[in-house]
Design a protein around this motif. Structure first.
Motif, short mmCIF file in Angstrom:
data_model
loop_
_atom_site.label_atom_id
_atom_site.label_comp_id
_atom_site.label_asym_id
_atom_site.label_seq_id
_atom_site.Cartn_x
_atom_site.Cartn_y
_atom_site.Cartn_z
N GLN A 290 0.77 -4.69 -13.69
CA GLN A 290 0.37 -4.98 -12.32
C GLN A 290 -0.25 -6.37 -12.27
O GLN A 290 -1.34 -6.61 -12.80
N ARG A 291 0.43 -7.30 -11.65
CA ARG A 291 -0.02 -8.70 -11.61
C ARG A 291 -0.67 -9.06 -10.28
O ARG A 291 -1.21 -10.15 -10.13
N GLN A 292 -0.58 -8.19 -9.29
CA GLN A 292 -1.19 -8.50 -8.00
C GLN A 292 -2.71 -8.37 -8.10
O GLN A 292 -3.22 -7.35 -8.57
N PRO A 293 -3.47 -9.38 -7.70
CA PRO A 293 -4.93 -9.30 -7.81
C PRO A 293 -5.50 -8.22 -6.92
O PRO A 293 -4.94 -7.89 -5.86
N THR A 294 -6.60 -7.65 -7.34
CA THR A 294 -7.25 -6.61 -6.55
C THR A 294 -7.85 -7.20 -5.28
O THR A 294 -8.30 -8.36 -5.25
N SER A 295 -7.85 -6.44 -4.22
CA SER A 295 -8.42 -6.88 -2.95
C SER A 295 -8.98 -5.67 -2.21
O SER A 295 -8.63 -4.52 -2.52
N LYS A 296 -9.80 -5.93 -1.24
CA LYS A 296 -10.39 -4.85 -0.47
C LYS A 296 -9.34 -4.19 0.40
O LYS A 296 -8.43 -4.84 0.93
N LEU A 297 -9.49 -2.88 0.61
CA LEU A 297 -8.56 -2.16 1.46
C LEU A 297 -8.83 -2.49 2.92
O LEU A 297 -9.98 -2.68 3.33
N THR A 298 -7.76 -2.57 3.70
CA THR A 298 -7.88 -2.86 5.14
C THR A 298 -7.87 -1.55 5.91
O THR A 298 -6.88 -0.81 5.88
N PRO A 299 -8.96 -1.23 6.61
CA PRO A 299 -8.98 0.04 7.36
C PRO A 299 -8.02 0.00 8.54
O PRO A 299 -7.80 -1.04 9.17
N LEU A 300 -7.40 1.13 8.82
CA LEU A 300 -6.47 1.26 9.95
C LEU A 300 -7.13 2.13 11.01
O LEU A 300 -7.65 3.21 10.72
N SER A 301 -7.09 1.67 12.23
CA SER A 301 -7.67 2.44 13.34
C SER A 301 -6.54 3.08 14.14
O SER A 301 -5.46 2.52 14.27
N ALA A 302 -6.82 4.26 14.69
CA ALA A 302 -5.83 4.99 15.47
C ALA A 302 -6.49 5.48 16.77
O ALA A 302 -7.67 5.87 16.77
N PRO A 303 -5.76 5.48 17.89
CA PRO A 303 -6.37 5.93 19.16
C PRO A 303 -6.69 7.41 19.19
O PRO A 303 -7.58 7.85 19.89
N TRP A 304 -5.93 8.19 18.46
CA TRP A 304 -6.23 9.63 18.36
C TRP A 304 -5.79 10.09 16.96
O TRP A 304 -5.06 9.42 16.27
N PRO A 305 -6.26 11.23 16.50
CA PRO A 305 -5.96 11.71 15.13
C PRO A 305 -4.45 11.85 14.91
O PRO A 305 -3.71 12.26 15.81
N PHE A 306 -4.02 11.49 13.72
CA PHE A 306 -2.62 11.59 13.27
C PHE A 306 -1.67 10.74 14.11
O PHE A 306 -0.48 11.03 14.22
N ALA A 307 -2.18 9.66 14.72
CA ALA A 307 -1.31 8.79 15.52
C ALA A 307 -0.45 7.90 14.63
O ALA A 307 0.62 7.48 15.02
N GLN A 308 -0.90 7.60 13.43
CA GLN A 308 -0.17 6.72 12.53
C GLN A 308 0.75 7.56 11.66
O GLN A 308 0.32 8.54 11.10
#
Length: 308
Positions: A290-308
């Motif tokens: 794995q050569r990709q450097p570590t980075s912080k996770l980007t949170p995903l927001s959704a208008p209602w539960p299970f929308a994504q």
């Protein structure tokens, strides 16, 4: 499988290049010698084999390893009459009983060859000049390449253990103390530890096991009965699944799951799989990095539960 009445002759030419000599080192990742085998049947069909030995050996030992490998191939093909050509004067002389094998290692190799020879209806070995063995010599040099670089018509095989120390895939063990013993003693004879807490723990654990025809099996919710393995049997199972016939070289989690699907079980199988993969030279050499450097996770927001 080619029957003996079809393949009545089998010619094996084997050679080890002089530059394949090894320094005697205890390093586990040392490259071994290489060998080339050519088989020709009466119809003129040629099969070429490139062998790589991943263990330390001297030149004469590698010559014997190549000969034994060719004998095993002929045995699998059910050959009746076998003619072997080699450019090694020592090996040919010892097998044909013109020379004595004074060294212990050569004597053991000679005994191994003598054990296989009676399988064939007729056997003969002859020495040929090195100049007439150039094709097999080229194959032995090709065996040092990466397998994907070899011609498609050349069969490639890696031999990890000397023929005198091959792991026995079927092992009869008279007695080997292991985690199985307390469970078998309780299920068979009702024997419990003297400590009350340990006795309660064993009774609770034994409810998940069954003894059938003297063998211990673990009950499973979604799988058939899992055969419980002792430590030595577990080592053989790990070797067979990881680097056996298919040489899948699975990572630790897949390796332990594959063993479960094959109906095997022991308590530390996942941790043993991790240790085994970490010690595998080929896995460490060719595993994806794995050569990709570590980075912080980007949170995903959704208008209602299970929308994504």
């Amino acid at each position: 499988m080619i029957k003996a009445q079809i393949l009545v002759d089998f010619i094996v030419e084997c050679t080890i290049p002089e530059e394949a000599k090894l320094e005697r080192d205890s390093s586990s990742n040392m490259s071994g010698a290489s060998a080339g085998l050519i088989s020709i049947n009466p119809e003129g069909i040629i099969a070429e084999y490139a062998l790589r030995f991943e263990f330390s050996t001297i030149n004469n030992g590698a010559e014997y390893e190549a000969l034994i490998a060719g004998l095993k191939i002929a045995k699998e093909l059910e050959v009746d009459r076998l003619q072997v050509y080699s450019d090694s004067q020592l090996v040919v002389g010892q097998v044909s009983r013109n020379y004595e094998a004074w060294e212990d290692s050569m004597a053991k190799y000679l005994e191994k060859v003598k054990e296989i020879i009676p399988i064939f209806g007729s056997f003969d070995i002859k020495q040929i000049p090195r100049a007439e063995n150039t094709r097999a010599d080229l194959l032995s040099k090709l065996a040092t390449l990466v397998p994907v670089e070899l011609p498609k018509e050349v069969l490639f095989e890696v031999i990890k253990y000397p023929s005198m120390k091959e792991p026995q895939l079927v092992m009869e063990i008279s007695h080997e103390p292991s985690w199985i013993d307390p469970l078998v003693a309780y299920l068979k004879d009702g024997v419990l530890p003297h400590d009350a807490k340990e006795a309660w723990k064993l009774r609770n654990q034994a409810s998940r096991y069954i003894l059938y025809e003297g063998k211990l099996y673990k009950r499973s919710y979604s799988l058939p009965l899992l055969k419980c393995l002792q430590p030595s049997e577990a080592d053989i199972a790990l070797w067979e699944v990881h680097e056996g016939v298919c040489e899948s070289h699975l990572e630790a989690r897949s390796l332990s799951h594959k063993l479960l699907r094959q109906s095997y079980y022991w308590p530390t199988m996942y941790h043993n799989s991790i240790e085994y993969v970490r010690k595998c030279d080929r896995c460490q050499r060719y595993a994806n990095i794995q050569r990709q450097p570590t980075s912080k996770l980007t949170p995903l927001s959704a208008p209602w539960p299970f929308a994504q």
